[in-house]
Design a protein around this motif. Structure first.
Motif, PDB file in Angstrom:
ATOM      1  N   LEU A 229      29.554   6.235 -25.278  1.00 32.11           N
ATOM      2  CA  LEU A 229      29.770   5.305 -24.159  1.00 32.11           C
ATOM      3  C   LEU A 229      30.129   3.919 -24.684  1.00 32.11           C
ATOM      4  O   LEU A 229      31.016   3.245 -24.134  1.00 32.11           O
ATOM      5  CB  LEU A 229      28.503   5.230 -23.296  1.00 32.11           C
ATOM      6  CG  LEU A 229      28.054   6.541 -22.643  1.00 32.11           C
ATOM      7  CD1 LEU A 229      26.735   6.325 -21.900  1.00 32.11           C
ATOM      8  CD2 LEU A 229      29.123   7.046 -21.685  1.00 32.11           C
ATOM      9  N   LEU A 230      29.468   3.518 -25.765  1.00 31.51           N
ATOM     10  CA  LEU A 230      29.771   2.222 -26.362  1.00 31.51           C
ATOM     11  C   LEU A 230      31.188   2.205 -26.937  1.00 31.51           C
ATOM     12  O   LEU A 230      31.915   1.220 -26.803  1.00 31.51           O
ATOM     13  CB  LEU A 230      28.747   1.906 -27.456  1.00 31.51           C
ATOM     14  CG  LEU A 230      28.853   0.528 -28.123  1.00 31.51           C
ATOM     15  CD1 LEU A 230      28.674  -0.575 -27.097  1.00 31.51           C
ATOM     16  CD2 LEU A 230      27.819   0.396 -29.226  1.00 31.51           C
ATOM     17  N   ILE A 231      31.595   3.324 -27.575  1.00 35.89           N
ATOM     18  CA  ILE A 231      32.952   3.412 -28.122  1.00 35.89           C
ATOM     19  C   ILE A 231      33.987   3.342 -27.010  1.00 35.89           C
ATOM     20  O   ILE A 231      35.024   2.680 -27.138  1.00 35.89           O
ATOM     21  CB  ILE A 231      33.097   4.717 -28.933  1.00 35.89           C
ATOM     22  CG1 ILE A 231      32.195   4.666 -30.176  1.00 35.89           C
ATOM     23  CG2 ILE A 231      34.552   4.932 -29.352  1.00 35.89           C
ATOM     24  CD1 ILE A 231      32.151   5.973 -30.945  1.00 35.89           C
ATOM     25  N   LYS A 232      33.721   4.016 -25.890  1.00 37.33           N
ATOM     26  CA  LYS A 232      34.654   3.959 -24.760  1.00 37.33           C
ATOM     27  C   LYS A 232      34.780   2.537 -24.227  1.00 37.33           C
ATOM     28  O   LYS A 232      35.887   2.091 -23.885  1.00 37.33           O
ATOM     29  CB  LYS A 232      34.179   4.901 -23.652  1.00 37.33           C
ATOM     30  CG  LYS A 232      34.329   6.376 -23.994  1.00 37.33           C
ATOM     31  CD  LYS A 232      33.866   7.253 -22.839  1.00 37.33           C
ATOM     32  CE  LYS A 232      34.020   8.730 -23.175  1.00 37.33           C
ATOM     33  NZ  LYS A 232      33.554   9.593 -22.057  1.00 37.33           N
TER      34      LYS A 232
ATOM     35  N   ASN B 186      36.990   0.590 -26.551  1.00 37.35           N
ATOM     36  CA  ASN B 186      38.401   0.926 -26.338  1.00 37.35           C
ATOM     37  C   ASN B 186      38.932   0.307 -25.042  1.00 37.35           C
ATOM     38  O   ASN B 186      40.071  -0.157 -24.983  1.00 37.35           O
ATOM     39  CB  ASN B 186      38.569   2.446 -26.301  1.00 37.35           C
ATOM     40  CG  ASN B 186      38.344   3.079 -27.668  1.00 37.35           C
ATOM     41  OD1 ASN B 186      38.659   2.469 -28.689  1.00 37.35           O
ATOM     42  ND2 ASN B 186      37.800   4.273 -27.696  1.00 37.35           N
ATOM     43  N   MET B 187      38.106   0.319 -23.992  1.00 35.31           N
ATOM     44  CA  MET B 187      38.509  -0.331 -22.742  1.00 35.31           C
ATOM     45  C   MET B 187      38.713  -1.831 -22.957  1.00 35.31           C
ATOM     46  O   MET B 187      39.672  -2.421 -22.432  1.00 35.31           O
ATOM     47  CB  MET B 187      37.454  -0.084 -21.667  1.00 35.31           C
ATOM     48  CG  MET B 187      37.361   1.352 -21.185  1.00 35.31           C
ATOM     49  SD  MET B 187      35.990   1.591 -20.021  1.00 35.31           S
ATOM     50  CE  MET B 187      36.441   0.426 -18.726  1.00 35.31           C
ATOM     51  N   MET B 188      37.841  -2.423 -23.715  1.00 36.43           N
ATOM     52  CA  MET B 188      37.964  -3.856 -23.999  1.00 36.43           C
ATOM     53  C   MET B 188      39.224  -4.138 -24.810  1.00 36.43           C
ATOM     54  O   MET B 188      39.921  -5.122 -24.586  1.00 36.43           O
ATOM     55  CB  MET B 188      36.720  -4.317 -24.775  1.00 36.43           C
ATOM     56  CG  MET B 188      36.656  -5.810 -25.014  1.00 36.43           C
ATOM     57  SD  MET B 188      35.145  -6.235 -25.889  1.00 36.43           S
ATOM     58  CE  MET B 188      35.393  -5.328 -27.415  1.00 36.43           C
ATOM     59  N   GLN B 189      39.543  -3.224 -25.744  1.00 37.88           N
ATOM     60  CA  GLN B 189      40.743  -3.408 -26.547  1.00 37.88           C
ATOM     61  C   GLN B 189      42.020  -3.301 -25.700  1.00 37.88           C
ATOM     62  O   GLN B 189      42.988  -4.023 -25.933  1.00 37.88           O
ATOM     63  CB  GLN B 189      40.769  -2.357 -27.655  1.00 37.88           C
ATOM     64  CG  GLN B 189      42.000  -2.434 -28.538  1.00 37.88           C
ATOM     65  CD  GLN B 189      42.524  -1.058 -28.887  1.00 37.88           C
ATOM     66  OE1 GLN B 189      41.835  -0.067 -28.725  1.00 37.88           O
ATOM     67  NE2 GLN B 189      43.742  -1.010 -29.335  1.00 37.88           N
ATOM     68  N   ARG B 190      41.986  -2.391 -24.703  1.00 39.54           N
ATOM     69  CA  ARG B 190      43.155  -2.243 -23.834  1.00 39.54           C
ATOM     70  C   ARG B 190      43.228  -3.314 -22.756  1.00 39.54           C
ATOM     71  O   ARG B 190      44.200  -3.376 -22.012  1.00 39.54           O
ATOM     72  CB  ARG B 190      43.119  -0.864 -23.165  1.00 39.54           C
ATOM     73  CG  ARG B 190      43.258   0.298 -24.128  1.00 39.54           C
ATOM     74  CD  ARG B 190      43.548   1.585 -23.386  1.00 39.54           C
ATOM     75  NE  ARG B 190      42.528   1.871 -22.391  1.00 39.54           N
ATOM     76  CZ  ARG B 190      41.461   2.623 -22.614  1.00 39.54           C
ATOM     77  NH1 ARG B 190      41.250   3.135 -23.818  1.00 39.54           N
ATOM     78  NH2 ARG B 190      40.588   2.867 -21.652  1.00 39.54           N
TER      79      ARG B 190
END
Length: 436
Positions: A179-182, A185-189
């Motif tokens: 969940l933290l990795i997702k 990734n959302m923050m990166q996008r």
């Protein structure tokens, strides 16, 4: 790379082996002690029964003693008087070292020629008489050994099962990191400015540290950009004054000094421009936003046509609908702007742009129909300041800026001579993060 799961399982396995070895040893010692005490107690009771029987039969008349065997086939009863021996099992006793036993009171163990195991008790009644009670413990000893083996096998199975459960627990525990990795990734996008507070107590300090680091980096990046911008604007006026003074006829400078001064002023201008471009390279950040790659390329294509109005430029764009740039929009504009500007400068009339996504990479190819690099291996053009034609205006920073941006995203830039259009082909391969 260290695997926490493997490390934990390895430590658990070592601890389990130690515990199994210790428990097996303690079990064997304790059960053997209990087993031995039970058999010794049985021998004592049998010896007391035998003495009672001898008293009833008048022990002083040993020659007339007749030992009645109890209903226990596993016990052997022996009475000795000096060199005389009376036994309930003469055939078995014949091969036993009775003389070594009859003068020493206490317990003894004996293994027969056929591998049978016996446990005995010697009780000396007086100087003439002694009684010996012997029990065949072969079967019970074998069962005790089987019990130890069964316990060891059960312990090993239990350890394997516990390790399997432990692995499931570890995987489930680390699944919360997904969940933290997702969220990263959302923050990166650009879908989220910061990480959300974790519902897992152990992860909350990590989330807070990451958010704090992001805030620090954004503040530092913004401060650096402002500083570089202020410095560049502050340098423009002195540089313009230097150029004006150097170009005046009445400045009192000889031609060589004036040319040297103008050359150095030009170098300073190039340095300012280069650092301004570098300041705009931010790499993957938390402020990225989802945008249309195709629209950005189309807009930049129109800009390139206006920059080079002296030739009819046709930009052919082939962009898949699912193409996403894994970073900031400003970085992508800077990246494609430099590439299209370079292609517009050298092309005759045609520029081809292809953008597509594979499972793990963003792939972009830009080709022009210009003269190409004229080199068998054009890769050295990626070095800062190198140009294919020194007669053209420019300072060779375009491709090096492209390399800087692509490097920020962990990608790769390749140059080659295109066989179809005849010009230079620039190929970009930029990896996506997990979760794209």
């Amino acid at each position: 790379m260290i695997s926490i799961e493997r490390s934990l399982l390895k430590r658990i396995f070592i601890m389990a082996l130690v515990l199994i070895s210790l428990s097996t040893f303690l079990h064997q010692w304790w059960f053997s002690s209990v087993w031995l005490n039970i058999h010794q107690g049985q021998l004592v009771r049998e010896a007391e029964a035998l003495k009672k029987h001898l008293n009833e039969e008048q022990m002083d008349k040993v020659s007339s003693v007749k030992i009645s065997l109890p209903n226990h086939s596993s016990h052997i009863y022996i009475v000795t008087q000096r060199n005389k021996v009376w036994s309930s099992a003469p055939d078995v006793v014949r091969s036993m070292p009775l003389r070594a036993w009859q003068n020493t009171a206490g317990y003894f163990e004996y293994t027969g020629s056929e591998g049978k195991k016996f446990l005995g008790l010697v009780d000396i009644l007086d100087d003439e008489f002694s009684i010996i009670v012997i029990e065949d413990i072969s079967f019970s000893s074998l069962e005790l050994t089987k019990g130890h083996r069964y316990l060891l096998a059960i312990s090993l199975v239990a350890v394997i099962f516990l390790m399997y459960l432990q692995r499931i627990l570890i995987v489930n525990a680390f699944s919360h990191l997904n969940l933290l990795i997702k969220e990263v990734n959302m923050m990166q996008r650009g879908d989220a400015p910061r990480l959300k507070s974790s519902s897992i107590k152990e992860l909350e300090p990590l989330v807070g540290a990451i958010n704090q680091l992001l805030g620090f980096l954004e503040h530092k990046s913004r401060r650096n950009r402002h500083a570089i911008g202020n410095l560049s604007h502050a340098m423009k006026t002195p540089l313009a004054v230097i150029r004006q003074v150097a170009e005046r006829d009445d400045n009192g400078l000889i031609n060589s000094d004036r040319d040297l001064l103008l050359q150095q002023a030009e170098q300073l201008s190039l340095i300012v421009e280069r650092e301004l471009k570098r300041a705009r390279i931010s790499g993957p950040g938390s402020k990225s936003q989802v945008f249309s790659v195709e629209h950005v390329i189309q807009d930049l294509s129109g800009t390139i046509k206006m920059i080079y109005p002296q030739k009819p430029i046709f930009v052919e764009v082939d962009c898949a609908t699912n193409v996403v740039f894994p970073g900031d929009r400003s970085d992508f504009i800077e990246l494609m702007g430099n590439l299209l500007d370079n292609a517009g400068k050298w092309c005759k009339s045609t520029i081809s742009v292809t953008a597509k996504s594979s499972e793990s990479f963003l792939l972009i190819d830009i080709v022009d129909d210009g003269p190409g690099s004229g080199l068998d291996d054009p890769s050295h053009l990626l070095q800062r300041g190198v140009r294919a034609d020194e007669s053209e205006q420019g300072h060779g920073l375009g491709l090096s800026i492209v390399v800087d941006i692509v490097d920020q995203y962990g990608g790769r830039v390749d140059l080659s001579n295109d066989d179809k259009l005849g010009g230079l082909r620039v190929s970009l391969m930029i990896p996506y993060r997990q979760g794209h």
